[in-house]
Design a protein around this motif. Structure first.
Motif, PDB file in Angstrom:
ATOM      1  N   ARG A  61      57.135  16.706  33.837  1.00 44.15           N
ATOM      2  CA  ARG A  61      56.378  15.540  34.144  1.00 44.15           C
ATOM      3  C   ARG A  61      55.140  15.942  33.040  1.00 44.15           C
ATOM      4  O   ARG A  61      55.532  17.085  32.327  1.00 44.15           O
ATOM      5  N   ASN A  79      36.982  39.667  35.316  1.00 43.95           N
ATOM      6  CA  ASN A  79      38.080  40.681  34.647  1.00 43.95           C
ATOM      7  C   ASN A  79      38.080  41.817  34.171  1.00 43.95           C
ATOM      8  O   ASN A  79      38.905  42.243  33.593  1.00 43.95           O
ATOM      9  N   ALA A  80      37.451  41.069  32.598  1.00 45.81           N
ATOM     10  CA  ALA A  80      37.698  41.806  31.626  1.00 45.81           C
ATOM     11  C   ALA A  80      37.001  43.158  31.977  1.00 45.81           C
ATOM     12  O   ALA A  80      36.368  43.745  32.269  1.00 45.81           O
ATOM     13  N   PRO A  81      38.235  43.602  31.411  1.00 44.11           N
ATOM     14  CA  PRO A  81      38.180  45.839  31.276  1.00 44.11           C
ATOM     15  C   PRO A  81      36.970  45.855  29.545  1.00 44.11           C
ATOM     16  O   PRO A  81      36.144  47.278  30.038  1.00 44.11           O
ATOM     17  N   PHE A  88      36.561  38.495  24.696  1.00 42.40           N
ATOM     18  CA  PHE A  88      37.067  40.121  25.216  1.00 42.40           C
ATOM     19  C   PHE A  88      37.132  40.640  24.237  1.00 42.40           C
ATOM     20  O   PHE A  88      37.461  40.099  23.152  1.00 42.40           O
TER      21      PHE A  88
ATOM     22  N   PHE B 100      42.290  43.622  40.003  1.00 45.08           N
ATOM     23  CA  PHE B 100      42.347  43.207  39.706  1.00 45.08           C
ATOM     24  C   PHE B 100      41.931  42.129  40.981  1.00 45.08           C
ATOM     25  O   PHE B 100      41.872  42.251  42.091  1.00 45.08           O
ATOM     26  N   VAL B 101      40.480  41.044  40.733  1.00 43.75           N
ATOM     27  CA  VAL B 101      39.944  40.644  41.882  1.00 43.75           C
ATOM     28  C   VAL B 101      40.228  38.796  41.710  1.00 43.75           C
ATOM     29  O   VAL B 101      39.550  38.862  40.428  1.00 43.75           O
ATOM     30  N   PRO B 102      41.466  38.228  41.365  1.00 42.52           N
ATOM     31  CA  PRO B 102      41.470  36.660  40.769  1.00 42.52           C
ATOM     32  C   PRO B 102      41.296  35.781  41.347  1.00 42.52           C
ATOM     33  O   PRO B 102      39.328  36.282  42.474  1.00 42.52           O
ATOM     34  N   PRO B 103      39.275  35.544  40.105  1.00 44.54           N
ATOM     35  CA  PRO B 103      38.811  33.962  40.285  1.00 44.54           C
ATOM     36  C   PRO B 103      39.085  32.942  41.044  1.00 44.54           C
ATOM     37  O   PRO B 103      38.397  31.995  40.945  1.00 44.54           O
ATOM     38  N   PHE B 239      54.278  19.054  47.158  1.00 42.41           N
ATOM     39  CA  PHE B 239      53.841  19.075  45.784  1.00 42.41           C
ATOM     40  C   PHE B 239      52.284  19.629  45.063  1.00 42.41           C
ATOM     41  O   PHE B 239      51.516  18.990  45.723  1.00 42.41           O
ATOM     42  N   ASP B 240      52.220  20.291  44.165  1.00 42.02           N
ATOM     43  CA  ASP B 240      51.044  21.283  43.261  1.00 42.02           C
ATOM     44  C   ASP B 240      51.233  20.506  42.518  1.00 42.02           C
ATOM     45  O   ASP B 240      52.324  21.537  41.127  1.00 42.02           O
ATOM     46  N   PRO B 241      50.733  19.230  41.697  1.00 40.67           N
ATOM     47  CA  PRO B 241      50.880  19.444  39.861  1.00 40.67           C
ATOM     48  C   PRO B 241      50.418  20.223  39.048  1.00 40.67           C
ATOM     49  O   PRO B 241      50.710  20.252  37.878  1.00 40.67           O
ATOM     50  N   ASP B 243      52.078  23.155  39.293  1.00 39.45           N
ATOM     51  CA  ASP B 243      53.272  23.587  39.246  1.00 39.45           C
ATOM     52  C   ASP B 243      54.311  22.585  38.474  1.00 39.45           C
ATOM     53  O   ASP B 243      54.668  22.251  39.050  1.00 39.45           O
ATOM     54  N   SER B 244      54.720  23.436  37.269  1.00 37.37           N
ATOM     55  CA  SER B 244      55.681  22.449  36.688  1.00 37.37           C
ATOM     56  C   SER B 244      56.848  21.802  37.434  1.00 37.37           C
ATOM     57  O   SER B 244      57.480  20.617  36.822  1.00 37.37           O
ATOM     58  N   GLY B 332      45.902  44.737  28.938  1.00 35.39           N
ATOM     59  CA  GLY B 332      44.668  45.467  28.816  1.00 35.39           C
ATOM     60  C   GLY B 332      43.436  44.636  27.758  1.00 35.39           C
ATOM     61  O   GLY B 332      42.572  45.378  28.455  1.00 35.39           O
ATOM     62  N   VAL B 333      43.753  43.152  27.550  1.00 37.87           N
ATOM     63  CA  VAL B 333      42.768  42.513  27.057  1.00 37.87           C
ATOM     64  C   VAL B 333      42.206  41.994  28.246  1.00 37.87           C
ATOM     65  O   VAL B 333      40.505  41.968  28.047  1.00 37.87           O
ATOM     66  N   ARG B 334      42.563  41.031  28.697  1.00 36.07           N
ATOM     67  CA  ARG B 334      41.387  40.298  29.851  1.00 36.07           C
ATOM     68  C   ARG B 334      41.604  41.179  30.998  1.00 36.07           C
ATOM     69  O   ARG B 334      40.282  40.063  31.897  1.00 36.07           O
ATOM     70  N   TYR B 335      42.688  40.707  31.145  1.00 30.48           N
ATOM     71  CA  TYR B 335      41.802  41.838  32.866  1.00 30.48           C
ATOM     72  C   TYR B 335      43.376  42.788  33.256  1.00 30.48           C
ATOM     73  O   TYR B 335      44.359  43.312  31.931  1.00 30.48           O
ATOM     74  N   GLY B 336      43.059  44.037  34.066  1.00 31.83           N
ATOM     75  CA  GLY B 336      44.419  44.425  34.650  1.00 31.83           C
ATOM     76  C   GLY B 336      43.345  46.065  34.295  1.00 31.83           C
ATOM     77  O   GLY B 336      42.256  46.411  33.774  1.00 31.83           O
ATOM     78  N   ARG B 338      43.148  49.045  31.493  1.00 30.96           N
ATOM     79  CA  ARG B 338      43.128  49.159  30.058  1.00 30.96           C
ATOM     80  C   ARG B 338      42.855  50.726  30.116  1.00 30.96           C
ATOM     81  O   ARG B 338      42.359  51.217  30.536  1.00 30.96           O
TER      82      ARG B 338
END
Lengths: 95, 498
Positions: A61, A79-81, A88, B100-103, B239-241, B243-244, B332-336, B338
């Protein structure tokens, strides 16, 4: 299919996963086993068969090109380390 | 009603009790939270969420008091730790996501809460859903509530959704969510004596579910009855827009039309699912299932799915290939996690080396190899061509039959200490579930009997794309004929004699 330690080292580097020297040999044997197992596919006649790309026949789509989300800097950085202000932070890449 | 009685109710019965005012959602949640605390030895949950559970239960009671009860209002459920839950730790069973704590909230869990369900906690699982035993979890193995007759050794619940399956079998959740990539709902349902449903690919949104193999991953429910599974599916499907590959087609009221009537249905029995080494008790149970459906008025049709044996090797190219790409994001850069290093590439390698367990590392390496220059066509494209043949086998079979009946798994639950040194042996657990995954078809495992050792065995029903209603109908006919007690692990004296 035989894999030597150098090949495992090369794949591990491509995947950016450190594998200790003393693990290269056992990892090579595991990967060989799996590659040996999947080798049986060579016996399947796939002449003229198109590779399957999607489990359900569909065309991707498109949605209107409008902004639907954003302005979530703090959530994105939550969540940035390591961070530096609104960024970041990573080890120095360019001196 | 005692707290034990409350945890043993089915979803339909519990909704009835809530509607009559026999008990409150808070009492129901409290009974489950106490049972969870008493069953921590199973290690079914990675994170229990009692505060959320009680707050959601109170909100549910308030809605009901105002006459605004939702379809699953007050039903306590568990969620595989693969689904992002806003503000609640989400690990995917991995060290690399240990903090990791999802926002944000995944679509399927958001839909469950919007239907009034109450979250009990996040369940244990094989790391990144890679496994068939729950033994690859960074948070330790899950112990099944089932034991063999003459062997006290703890058993695995199956995997990868092992915690979600064990929780429902142990009555520490009334239902739960899992994901199935190659059998990760159906195989643990079979091992744990409960119902597990993998919907058609595209039926449930993948948004907010930690990705393993995106062309195969699908969310689905566990429950102690086919009807309960149907009710949970209705809540999460749609349906969920975001998820492609989500498919925009109406969601039926799966439970409403469910009466187990299979008269006139044509049930396919594929010859290729009966290899010489199939254990006798499993072959006998399959024959029994065929007889049950015939007695219920279905027509049994012998069919052939010639590429069945190719499914597992093709899967072990495609799934690792997709995994190696999906898991590239853990850097190891944006979450989780490192692991610090002086240089960026070293930091990536150290982080991923320490953050991934042995099985995840193995699959990422295999995936990297089969996608690397010079091998892409020989492995990855070859596997995708074979996948097309597997899908064609099913499409041809479904011109002649309405559903297909097979065993779910080639064994019963093995002991926690079974040898795991040979990855291929572990992969063979999914030999009967992977083919339908490759074709994107819906499948369900229904508990149908006990093995010679006294452990649960499931039968699998497969259907046409988006024909979950027929799959559920056949499953309910089997359930009715089998009379299996999904709580048999908790009351061994009452378990069916063998």
């Amino acid at each position: 299919m035989s894999l030597d330690k150098d090949m495992v080292r090369r794949i591990a580097h491509l995947a950016r996963i450190r594998v200790a020297d003393d693990e290269l040999e056992p990892v090579a044997r595991d990967l060989e086993r799996i590659l040996g197992f999947v080798e049986q596919l060579n016996a399947v006649d796939t002449e003229g068969v198109e590779p399957m790309t999607s489990a359900v026949a569909m065309t991707l789509r498109q949605r209107p090109d409008v902004v639907t989300d954003g302005d979530r800097r703090e959530e994105v950085l939550a969540n940035a380390p390591d961070r530096a202000g609104a960024f970041f932070a990573v080890p120095t890449v360019v001196e | 009603m005692t707290a034990t009685d409350l945890t043993r109710l089915g979803i339909a019965e519990a909704l009835d009790g809530l509607a009559r005012g026999a008990f409150s959602a808070r009492e129901l949640a409290t009974a489950h939270l106490e049972a969870m605390a008493a069953a921590r030895n199973l290690n079914a949950y990675i994170t229990e969420t009692p505060e959320q559970a009680l707050a959601m239960a109170d909100a549910s009671d308030a809605r009901r008091a105002k006459g605004e009860a939702l379809p699953l209002d007050g039903i306590p459920v568990a969620v595989k730790d693969l689904f992002c839950t806003k503000g609640v730790l989400t690990t995917a069973g991995s060290r690399i996501l240990e903090n990791f704590v999802p926002p944000y909230e995944s679509t399927v869990t958001a839909k469950l809460w919007a239907a009034g369900a109450v979250m009990l906690g996040k369940t244990n699982m094989d790391e990144f859903a890679m496994g068939s035993s729950n033994l690859t979890s960074y948070y330790g193995p899950v112990v099944s509530p089932w034991r063999a007759k003459d062997d006290p050794r703890p058993r695995v619940p199956g995997g990868s959704s092992g915690g979600s399956a064990a929780a429902v079998a142990a009555a520490i959740a009334m239902g739960s969510l899992g994901t199935d990539t190659g059998g990760s709902i159906r195989q643990p349902a079979s091992f744990s004596g409960i119902v597990g449903l993998k919907p058609t690919y595209g039926r449930c949104s993948r948004w907010g579910a930690v990705a393993f193999a995106s062309s195969l991953d699908q969310a689905g429910p566990f429950a102690r009855s086919v009807r309960d599974a149907a009710m949970l599916l209705r809540a999460i499907a749609g349906f969920d827009p975001q998820d492609s590959t989500s498919v925009d087609c109406p969601v039926p009221d799966y439970a409403a039309g469910l009466d187990g009537d299979v008269r006139g249905l044509r049930i396919g029995v594929p010859a290729e699912y009966r290899p010489a080494e199939l254990p006798e008790d499993i072959a006998a149970l399959w024959d029994q299932g065929i007889a049950w459906l015939r007695d219920a008025g279905a027509e049994i049709v012998d069919i052939s799915l010639p590429h069945t044996t190719c499914a597992l090797p093709a899967y072990y190219i495609i799934a690792p290939a997709e995994a190696s790409s999906n898991l590239a994001r853990y850097d190891g850069v944006r979450y989780g996690l490192r692991v610090p290093a002086d240089e960026l590439t070293e930091m990536y390698e150290a982080t991923r080396g320490a953050g991934f367990g042995a099985e995840v590392r193995r699959r990422v390496l295999i995936g990297t190899y089969v996608l690397s220059a010079g091998y892409y066509d020989a492995y990855y494209n070859k596997a995708r061509r074979v996948r097309a043949l597997i899908a064609r086998d099913f499409a041809q079979a479904f011109q002649r039959v309405d559903a297909i009946l097979t065993p779910t798994a080639p064994s019963d639950a093995f002991p926690l200490d079974a040898p795991t040194d040979d990855p291929i042996r572990m992969y063979l657990n999914d030999v009967f579930t992977v083919p339908a995954s490759m074709a994107g078809l819906p499948g369900i495992s229904v508990p149908a009997g006990l093995s010679r050792a006294g452990l649960p065995l499931g039968l699998q029903v497969l259907g046409r794309p988006f024909d979950e209603p027929t799959v559920l109908q056949v499953a309910q006919a089997l359930e009715r004929a089998a009379g299996f007690d999904p709580l048999g692990a908790l009351a061994p004296a009452l378990a069916p004699a063998k």
